[in-house]
Each structure stands twice: as structure tokens, then as C-alpha cells.
Design an enzyme around this catalytic site. Structure first.
Site, PDB file in Angstrom:
ATOM      1  N   TRP A   1      73.122  -1.364  76.944  1.00  0.00           N
ATOM      2  CA  TRP A   1      72.004  -0.372  77.309  1.00  0.00           C
ATOM      3  C   TRP A   1      70.696  -1.057  77.656  1.00  0.00           C
ATOM      4  O   TRP A   1      69.984  -0.174  78.735  1.00  0.00           O
ATOM      5  CB  TRP A   1      71.947   0.646  75.991  1.00  0.00           C
TER       6      TRP A   1
ATOM      7  N   ASP B   1      63.826   1.842  72.765  1.00  0.00           N
ATOM      8  CA  ASP B   1      65.486   2.793  72.784  1.00  0.00           C
ATOM      9  C   ASP B   1      65.534   2.622  71.418  1.00  0.00           C
ATOM     10  O   ASP B   1      66.396   1.647  70.952  1.00  0.00           O
ATOM     11  CB  ASP B   1      66.233   2.226  73.797  1.00  0.00           C
TER      12      ASP B   1
ATOM     13  N   LYS C   1      73.390  10.025  67.559  1.00  0.00           N
ATOM     14  CA  LYS C   1      73.717   8.780  66.695  1.00  0.00           C
ATOM     15  C   LYS C   1      73.170   8.844  65.156  1.00  0.00           C
ATOM     16  O   LYS C   1      73.945   8.624  64.310  1.00  0.00           O
ATOM     17  CB  LYS C   1      73.527   7.603  67.321  1.00  0.00           C
TER      18      LYS C   1
END
Length: 357
Positions: free
Chosen positions: A101, A168, A192
Site C-alpha cells: 500500500w 495510512d 479492518k
């Protein structure tokens, strides 16, 4: 059979949250209407949205200097939305590449300005968090990914810099206390550790906004979403509702300090077994970089791999397989995973070792 959900995301939610959300689907606040069909301008949802924002502020001890936004598009949209709003073409943003990511975020940022990659563990298959790098003072911001769901690494320290940190936190938001004052922008996909798929939390320091000279479409401007209380367009009503319920659950459990203690206990239980078990190896090369959210590990051979997979399924363990790009196994242990679920996993690992070790 009871299921033990180790899925990396969409992931486990507290049972009480699912039960309350189910009641809301049938009848929200005794209104006679479902949360799925009420207007986002209704008093019921406006109250839910306000409560969701307040819970973010309470849990993270956020001041009014920060805007709290609930957006759509997932964290991947923030890979480009953050530099679009914060970085001019002639300015430089610093990035650290610690996984899939982070690598994608770097690619997107290059569309809007200059990018300096300060450190990377890509050549070593992202098996550790790089250290010893410094942030240049000319950087507009520093971007990091706090937890890496694919490769099982996590920051257990924060960079010492005066440059605003953009982070993030999709997979470890609300799992531990954080020094919010270090961060200029935090973003996190809900699915998540905060709620179901469908909304993305963005926390941004207001003084960083309105500083770029490019034209930005209205839907991609943080400032517009802030001035419209995340309702510039129809927001993802149900995901925000369930996220609110989940954050309330976190608060009721004792907040982020309690979550941190809970997650460390689960991590200790799992990693102690992993280190002692001769049939499995961890994939992270530096123990201090191991993720408490997404431990990753490998069986020593194909025979053990197949036996463990079958035994895990028989024990009701679900979602234990590693990311398709790396294989092996991944035990995602978000806030809602109870210690008892990790114990079931550890018992299966021990049983396999006794039979095959």
C-alpha cells in the site's frame, strides 16, 4: 461450530455491534424505518454522524484544529487525494516504502508533485521497517503506512520530525494511543479495525488545507467535505452507523489504552508459540517490527502447510491464509478478536507440532 474470524478485511466486528446493527437494519431508534432507508438529512442520521465524529475526537483526544471526515472510495482514494490537497507540483513529499500500500501511495503521489523515497524494504520483500533515515526539512509532509497487512510489519515508534506526518492507519486505527500532534493527516479504511467496508475516516489538520494552487474537483477537496459535515454528497450511511457502534464499543471497553493492552496480550500469546514451534517460521526478520494486527508466518514444508490448513478449518478458523501475493498464513487479530480466538489458533499450531514435529 463457532467460527474464529482471522480475515484481514472486511474483518471481525464485535458481536454486540453486529447485533445492534441488525436491530438498526430492522428499525432504527424506534422510528419504524430501517437505517438502510432513512435520509442522510434525517434527525436520526444527523445524530449518528455527530456521535461518530465525537467518538473519533474522544478516542484520539482530537482538538478542533483537526477536521474529521467520513468519505467513500476507500483508503486507496486517499493515496491520490492527500497529495492532491497538500502538495504543489514544485514541492516535495517524503515517503517510506514498507509494503504494497505504501508503494501504491508513492505511485499516486508522483502525479501531483515531487516524491523523495527516504527508505524502502522492497528489495528485501518488505520483511522489516527501515530505520536510520531522516526527513528533509524541505519536505511538505512525510507519508508512512503504520501497519502492513500483507507483509506483517508495523511501526512501534513514530518518526521524530517537525514535518507533518501523513499516515495510512487503515489496519491499526484505534488499536493503541497515538501522539496525534505529530500528524497532519490520518486516513483509514473502516473495514479492518473500525467498521464495515464502505467508508474511510480522514482526520486532517485544518491549517494544511487551501495551500495548493491547482484546481481540485469539489468531491476531492477536504475543505468542502469539512464545511459540509461530510455530507456534500450522500454519505455511506450504514457503514458510518456501524463504525459509530464499533467506536462506542472501543470506548466502553476502556478506550485505546485498553485496546493496546488487549492487543499486546494476543500478540504475546501468538508470537511466543510461533517462536517455540519448530514447524512454523515468521516472515518478519526483525522481531521489533512484528505487527500486532496481522502476524504472518509460513509452514516449514508443504506437508505441514496442508495439515495445518485442514486442522485450522476443522477448528472453525477462517481467513487464515496469507495474501495471494505472498502465500503462507496471516492471523489478523484486530480489536474485536478475543484472546480466546487466538488461543484456538495456538492450540492448533501446538497440536500439529506434537503430531508432526
Amino acid at each position: 461450530m463457532k467460527k474464529h474470524n482471522f480475515s484481514p478485511g472486511p474483518a471481525i466486528l464485535p458481536a454486540s455491534v453486529i447485533e445492534e446493527a441488525a436491530r438498526g437494519v430492522l428499525n432504527i431508534n424506534n422510528s419504524g424505518l430501517s437505517i438502510l432507508e432513512i435520509s442522510h438529512r434525517s434527525k436520526d442520521f444527523i445524530a449518528i454522524a455527530a456521535q461518530a465524529e465525537q467518538l473519533v475526537r474522544d478516542l484520539l483526544n482530537l482538538s478542533d484544529d483537526y477536521a474529521v471526515l467520513f468519505l467513500s472510495g476507500g483508503a486507496s482514494t486517499q493515496f491520490f487525494m492527500a497529495p492532491m490537497n497538500l502538495l504543489n507540483e514544485d514541492e516535495t513529499a517524503a515517503y517510506v516504502n514498507t509494503g504494497t500500500w505504501a508503494d501504491k501511495a508513492i505511485k499516486e503521489a508522483k502525479l501531483f508533485g515531487k516524491v523523495e523515497v527516504l527508505a524502502s524494504s522492497k528489495e528485501q520483500n518488505y520483511t522489516f521497517i527501515p530505520k536510520g533515515w531522516t526527513v528533509p526539512s524541505h519536505a511538505k509532509y512525510l507519508h508512512i503506512t503504520s501497519n502492513n497487512t500483507v507483509y506483517g510489519t508495523q511501526y512501534h515508534w513514530w518518526p521524530d520530525t517537525e514535518v507533518p506526518i501523513v499516515c495510512d492507519m487503515s489496519s491499526d486505527i484505534f488499536s493503541r494511543p497515538i501522539p496525534v500532534e505529530k500528524f497532519g493527516l490520518i486516513y483509514a479504511g473502516a473495514q479492518k479495525n473500525m467498521g464495515p467496508a464502505g467508508t474511510t475516516l480522514v482526520i486532517v489538520r485544518k491549517d494544511l488545507l487551501g495551500k495548493v494552487n491547482r484546481a481540485i474537483p469539489s468531491m476531492l477537496q477536504y475543505g468542502i467535505h469539512d464545511s459540509n459535515d461530510s455530507m456534500y454528497n450522500t454519505p455511506p450511511v450504514f457503514p458510518i452507523y456501524v463504525s459509530m457502534l464499533t467506536m462506542q464499543w472501543v470506548k466502553d471497553q476502556g478506550g485505546l489504552a485498553a485496546m493496546e493492552a488487549r492487543n499486546k496480550a494476543k500478540g504475546d500469546l501468538f508470537y511466543n508459540e510461533l517462536d517455540a514451534n519448530p514447524l512454523f517460521n515468521g516472515t518478519v526478520t526483525e522481531k521489533g517490527d512484528r505487527s500486532l494486527m496481522n502476524p504472518t508466518f509460513l509452514a516449514i514444508n508443504e506437508e505441514v502447510d496442508k495439515a495445518f490448513d485442514a486442522a485450522a478449518k476443522a477448528a472453525g478458523i477462517d481467513g487464515i491464509r496469507g495474501h495471494r501475493s505472498v502465500g503462507g498464513f496471516r492471523a489478523s487479530m484486530y480489536n474485536a478478536m478475543p484472546l480466546e480466538g487466538v488461543q484456538v489458533l495456538v492450540d492448533v499450531m501446538r497440536d500439529i507440532a506434537q503430531k508432526m514435529g
